[in-house]
Design a protein around this motif. Structure first.
Motif, PDB file in Angstrom:
ATOM      1  N   LEU A   1       0.657  -1.084   0.217  1.00 15.58           N
ATOM      2  CA  LEU A   1       0.252   0.522   0.001  1.00 15.58           C
ATOM      3  C   LEU A   1       0.663   1.074  -0.090  1.00 15.58           C
ATOM      4  O   LEU A   1       0.752   2.092  -0.723  1.00 15.58           O
ATOM      5  N   GLN A   2       2.027   1.215   0.388  1.00 13.02           N
ATOM      6  CA  GLN A   2       2.583   2.652   0.929  1.00 13.02           C
ATOM      7  C   GLN A   2       3.427   3.274  -0.232  1.00 13.02           C
ATOM      8  O   GLN A   2       2.921   3.434  -0.790  1.00 13.02           O
ATOM      9  N   ILE A   3       4.051   1.755  -0.984  1.00 10.94           N
ATOM     10  CA  ILE A   3       5.301   2.067  -2.989  1.00 10.94           C
ATOM     11  C   ILE A   3       4.189   2.244  -3.626  1.00 10.94           C
ATOM     12  O   ILE A   3       3.880   2.853  -4.560  1.00 10.94           O
ATOM     13  N   SER A   4       2.720   1.509  -2.908  1.00  6.96           N
ATOM     14  CA  SER A   4       1.094   2.003  -4.182  1.00  6.96           C
ATOM     15  C   SER A   4       1.675   3.772  -5.092  1.00  6.96           C
ATOM     16  O   SER A   4       0.952   4.034  -5.537  1.00  6.96           O
ATOM     17  N   SER A   5       1.134   4.563  -3.523  1.00 10.66           N
ATOM     18  CA  SER A   5       1.184   6.078  -3.473  1.00 10.66           C
ATOM     19  C   SER A   5       2.171   6.204  -4.519  1.00 10.66           C
ATOM     20  O   SER A   5       2.498   6.971  -5.428  1.00 10.66           O
ATOM     21  N   TYR A   6       3.529   5.725  -4.431  1.00 13.31           N
ATOM     22  CA  TYR A   6       4.644   6.270  -5.411  1.00 13.31           C
ATOM     23  C   TYR A   6       4.828   5.513  -6.862  1.00 13.31           C
ATOM     24  O   TYR A   6       4.667   5.921  -7.885  1.00 13.31           O
ATOM     25  N   TRP A   7       3.674   4.643  -7.051  1.00 19.59           N
ATOM     26  CA  TRP A   7       3.735   4.078  -8.389  1.00 19.59           C
ATOM     27  C   TRP A   7       2.800   4.487  -9.137  1.00 19.59           C
ATOM     28  O   TRP A   7       1.524   4.742  -9.529  1.00 19.59           O
ATOM     29  N   ARG A   8       3.222   4.184 -10.651  1.00 20.42           N
ATOM     30  CA  ARG A   8       2.628   5.167 -11.998  1.00 20.42           C
ATOM     31  C   ARG A   8       2.371   3.795 -12.907  1.00 20.42           C
ATOM     32  O   ARG A   8       3.555   3.103 -13.115  1.00 20.42           O
ATOM     33  N   GLY A   9       1.818   3.522 -13.825  1.00 15.77           N
ATOM     34  CA  GLY A   9       1.614   2.602 -14.726  1.00 15.77           C
ATOM     35  C   GLY A   9       2.867   2.316 -15.457  1.00 15.77           C
ATOM     36  O   GLY A   9       3.628   2.341 -15.663  1.00 15.77           O
ATOM     37  N   GLY A  10       3.362   1.204 -15.211  1.00 18.61           N
ATOM     38  CA  GLY A  10       4.365   0.540 -15.976  1.00 18.61           C
ATOM     39  C   GLY A  10       5.479   0.468 -15.589  1.00 18.61           C
ATOM     40  O   GLY A  10       6.934  -0.199 -15.984  1.00 18.61           O
ATOM     41  N   GLN A  11       5.675   1.007 -14.188  1.00 19.64           N
ATOM     42  CA  GLN A  11       6.930   1.112 -13.332  1.00 19.64           C
ATOM     43  C   GLN A  11       7.342   0.159 -12.659  1.00 19.64           C
ATOM     44  O   GLN A  11       5.981  -0.624 -12.195  1.00 19.64           O
ATOM     45  N   GLU A  12       8.854  -0.206 -12.805  1.00 23.00           N
ATOM     46  CA  GLU A  12       9.290  -2.132 -11.756  1.00 23.00           C
ATOM     47  C   GLU A  12       9.566  -1.408 -10.258  1.00 23.00           C
ATOM     48  O   GLU A  12       9.691  -0.091  -9.528  1.00 23.00           O
ATOM     49  N   ILE A  13       9.044  -1.956  -9.478  1.00 26.40           N
ATOM     50  CA  ILE A  13       9.159  -2.546  -7.827  1.00 26.40           C
ATOM     51  C   ILE A  13       9.626  -3.333  -7.540  1.00 26.40           C
ATOM     52  O   ILE A  13       9.728  -4.705  -8.226  1.00 26.40           O
ATOM     53  N   ALA A  14      10.333  -2.446  -7.085  1.00 26.10           N
ATOM     54  CA  ALA A  14      12.011  -3.535  -6.297  1.00 26.10           C
ATOM     55  C   ALA A  14      11.292  -4.385  -4.766  1.00 26.10           C
ATOM     56  O   ALA A  14      11.014  -3.149  -3.955  1.00 26.10           O
TER      57      ALA A  14
ATOM     58  N   LEU B   1      16.015 -12.792  -4.719  1.00 31.49           N
ATOM     59  CA  LEU B   1      16.030 -12.885  -4.020  1.00 31.49           C
ATOM     60  C   LEU B   1      15.391 -11.617  -2.925  1.00 31.49           C
ATOM     61  O   LEU B   1      14.696 -11.399  -2.324  1.00 31.49           O
ATOM     62  N   LYS B   2      16.953 -11.039  -3.121  1.00 29.68           N
ATOM     63  CA  LYS B   2      17.044  -9.073  -2.692  1.00 29.68           C
ATOM     64  C   LYS B   2      16.591  -8.417  -2.872  1.00 29.68           C
ATOM     65  O   LYS B   2      15.911  -7.077  -2.985  1.00 29.68           O
ATOM     66  N   THR B   3      16.329  -8.805  -4.971  1.00 31.18           N
ATOM     67  CA  THR B   3      15.578  -7.651  -5.192  1.00 31.18           C
ATOM     68  C   THR B   3      14.579  -8.237  -6.448  1.00 31.18           C
ATOM     69  O   THR B   3      14.880  -8.544  -8.021  1.00 31.18           O
ATOM     70  N   TRP B   4      13.599  -9.174  -6.349  1.00 31.63           N
ATOM     71  CA  TRP B   4      12.938  -9.112  -6.797  1.00 31.63           C
ATOM     72  C   TRP B   4      11.889  -7.986  -6.967  1.00 31.63           C
ATOM     73  O   TRP B   4      11.584  -7.197  -6.622  1.00 31.63           O
ATOM     74  N   LYS B   5      12.125  -8.450  -9.246  1.00 32.64           N
ATOM     75  CA  LYS B   5      11.454  -7.394  -9.724  1.00 32.64           C
ATOM     76  C   LYS B   5      10.582  -7.480 -10.008  1.00 32.64           C
ATOM     77  O   LYS B   5      10.098  -8.793 -11.123  1.00 32.64           O
ATOM     78  N   ILE B   6       8.781  -6.831 -10.478  1.00 35.11           N
ATOM     79  CA  ILE B   6       8.209  -6.732 -10.441  1.00 35.11           C
ATOM     80  C   ILE B   6       7.329  -5.814 -11.150  1.00 35.11           C
ATOM     81  O   ILE B   6       7.832  -5.229 -10.558  1.00 35.11           O
ATOM     82  N   VAL B   7       6.730  -5.706 -11.654  1.00 31.48           N
ATOM     83  CA  VAL B   7       5.762  -4.505 -12.984  1.00 31.48           C
ATOM     84  C   VAL B   7       4.591  -5.042 -12.593  1.00 31.48           C
ATOM     85  O   VAL B   7       3.867  -5.829 -13.269  1.00 31.48           O
ATOM     86  N   PRO B   8       3.435  -4.707 -11.093  1.00 31.87           N
ATOM     87  CA  PRO B   8       2.428  -4.796 -11.361  1.00 31.87           C
ATOM     88  C   PRO B   8       1.176  -4.657 -12.658  1.00 31.87           C
ATOM     89  O   PRO B   8       2.084  -3.490 -13.865  1.00 31.87           O
ATOM     90  N   THR B   9       0.061  -4.719 -13.229  1.00 36.12           N
ATOM     91  CA  THR B   9      -0.865  -4.592 -14.056  1.00 36.12           C
ATOM     92  C   THR B   9      -1.352  -3.383 -13.705  1.00 36.12           C
ATOM     93  O   THR B   9      -2.285  -3.148 -14.812  1.00 36.12           O
ATOM     94  N   GLY B  10      -1.613  -3.339 -12.453  1.00 36.39           N
ATOM     95  CA  GLY B  10      -2.464  -1.806 -12.182  1.00 36.39           C
ATOM     96  C   GLY B  10      -2.284  -1.957 -10.581  1.00 36.39           C
ATOM     97  O   GLY B  10      -2.124  -2.860 -10.082  1.00 36.39           O
ATOM     98  N   THR B  11      -3.589  -1.047 -10.656  1.00 36.16           N
ATOM     99  CA  THR B  11      -3.913  -1.281  -9.160  1.00 36.16           C
ATOM    100  C   THR B  11      -5.153  -1.771  -9.320  1.00 36.16           C
ATOM    101  O   THR B  11      -6.119  -1.842  -9.865  1.00 36.16           O
ATOM    102  N   GLU B  12      -6.211  -1.423  -8.004  1.00 33.41           N
ATOM    103  CA  GLU B  12      -7.222  -1.561  -7.411  1.00 33.41           C
ATOM    104  C   GLU B  12      -7.976  -0.529  -7.792  1.00 33.41           C
ATOM    105  O   GLU B  12      -9.574  -1.363  -7.301  1.00 33.41           O
ATOM    106  N   GLY B  13      -7.790   0.427  -7.833  1.00 31.16           N
ATOM    107  CA  GLY B  13      -8.649   1.670  -7.994  1.00 31.16           C
ATOM    108  C   GLY B  13      -9.419   2.171  -7.294  1.00 31.16           C
ATOM    109  O   GLY B  13      -8.830   1.782  -6.107  1.00 31.16           O
TER     110      GLY B  13
END
Ligand code: FDA
Length: 382
Positions: free
Chosen positions: A234-247, A309-321
């Protein structure tokens, strides 16, 4: 004949009630107009019904805004300690849960009752189930509702953000601000679960560090049937924009490379998955590691796995809106407002406070603190 007030506050939520009681204390004649059939609905459901009403560690760095300096003045003039003192005056018992987050021991209803008691003591009128149908400005503001018209010299927009439309969230403050010529920043759902296609992991939870740019949060993460949730997400979601990678660091307390190589020496016959299961939930270990024993794993493969394991990179498909978002990032551009008073620079007498403004706090009581601080700042000026 319209009824006359010094101040009309549109929206009886956290920020609106705080503004109203502050203005009332100064002897201003105040009217709060609330669309719903009761005030403070989001306060009532917040913090699982116990309202995480502030954070001991509230500070400007815990807020997102196109102008990170804007929130400083209001936060400094009405602090978490001021709100704690108000809670103390009303003998509401509270406790710190974790990370400075303060909750009522009893119920969020106590916070709403406290705000209403302060409003009543200062002759603030609160009208619920009033739909505003028009706003005009000549010398004074005229606010027309489905129950008649009211005029005032100051109008405060405190109708919140876009989160949880089912609870009556509207773009009202944004629309009115726009009509008065104020700019808005881009809005998006925040403190919101992220979607990702890993249904096989649904139910797994663990403590992680999420990272995006300079933001990082160490808290729990939960896999859901739709993707990822839990405070770290939830915390990192506030910084996230579509297409960005989260580590994501799945093993924040473990030097993964040393751990795996040490186990290769001491448990060569063990399955890689079994070894990973020592430090990760079993289903996640199964998901991340290939089949095979430790002895068969080359050091460079262990290094690659450790890196993953230390830098699992994900690109979410979106948010739950907005349906699932606790707050809205963005809103009325802070360049349009005085940081001391929240008054619109180009529309004297018009104020915008709370979540409608482009200031968004982290999870953990920060958003209510912004509502109290910005509400208080306007209450001192209207
Ligand atoms: P808020 O939404 O509180 O109030 C706006 C008011 O305006 C509402 O009463 C609404 O009905 C009214 N309104 C809307 N349109 C109107 C119109 N056209 N005319 C008149 N009135 C209108 N934060 C935190 O710090 N700690 C926590 O524990 C939580 N927990 C939490 C849980 C959930 C499920 C959600 C959705 C949100 C939280 N939050 C939170 C966030 C917090 O609730 C939010 O940031 C504040 O309530 C914002 O305060 P405002 O007064 O700006 O808006």
């Amino acid at each position: 004949m319209s009824q006359q007030y010094d101040v009309i506050v549109a929206g009886g939520g956290a920020a609106g009630l705080m503004c109203a009681l502050g203005a009332g204390q100064r002897g201003r004649r105040v009217l709060v107009l609330e669309l719903a059939d009761k005030v403070g609905k989001k306060i009532l459901i917040s913090g699982g019904g116990r309202c995480n009403f502030t954070n001991l560690d509230s500070r400007p760095e815990a807020f997102l805004s196109a102008n990170p300096h804007f929130c400083k003045s209001a936060l400094a003039r009405y602090t978490q300690h001021d709100f704690i003192a108000l809670v103390g005056k009303h003998r509401i018992a509270w406790h710190e849960k974790t990370l400075g987050q303060l909750f009522c021991d009893g119920s969020a209803r106590q916070i709403v009752a406290m705000l209403l008691a302060e409003c009543a003591a200062n002759q603030v009128e609160v009208k619920v189930a009033h739909r505003i149908t028009g706003i005009d400005k000549a010398d004074r503001f005229t606010v027309t509702t489905d129950h008649g018209a009211f005029t005032s010299s100051s109008l405060v927009l405190a109708t919140g953000g876009l989160s949880i439309p089912k609870m009556g969230a509207t773009g009202f403050a944004h629309d009115v601000a726009r009509r008065f010529g104020l700019r808005l920043t881009e809005t998006r759902p925040a403190l919101v679960p992220l979607t990702l296609n890993v249904p096989e992991l649904s139910g797994v939870s663990l403590e992680v560090v999420t990272r995006l740019g300079r933001a990082s949060f160490r808290e729990a993460m939960l896999f859901t049937h739709r993707g990822l949730s839990g405070p770290a997400i939830l915390q990192i979601s506030s910084y996230w924009r579509g297409g960005q990678e989260i580590a994501i660091d799945l093993l924040p307390d473990v030097d993964a490379s040393s751990f795996l190589k040490e186990r290769k020496r001491t448990r060569p016959k063990a399955e890689l998955r079994t070894v990973l299961g020592e430090v990760l939930p079993q289903r996640l270990a199964q998901h991340l590691a290939n089949e095979g024993t430790m002895a068969n794993a080359r050091d460079r493969d262990l290094d690659a796995l450790a890196e993953r394991l230390k830098t699992w990179k994900i690109v979410p498909t979106g948010t739950e809106g907005y349906a699932k978002a606790e707050v809205t990032v963005g809103g009325v551009d802070t360049d349009e407002l005085s940081s001391r008073t929240m008054e619109a620079k180009k529309v004297p007498g018009l104020f915008v406070i709370g979540e409608a403004v482009d200031v968004t706090g982290w999870l953990g009581g920060y958003n209510f603190q912004w509502a109290w601080s910005s509400g208080w700042a306007a209450g001192e000026a209207v």
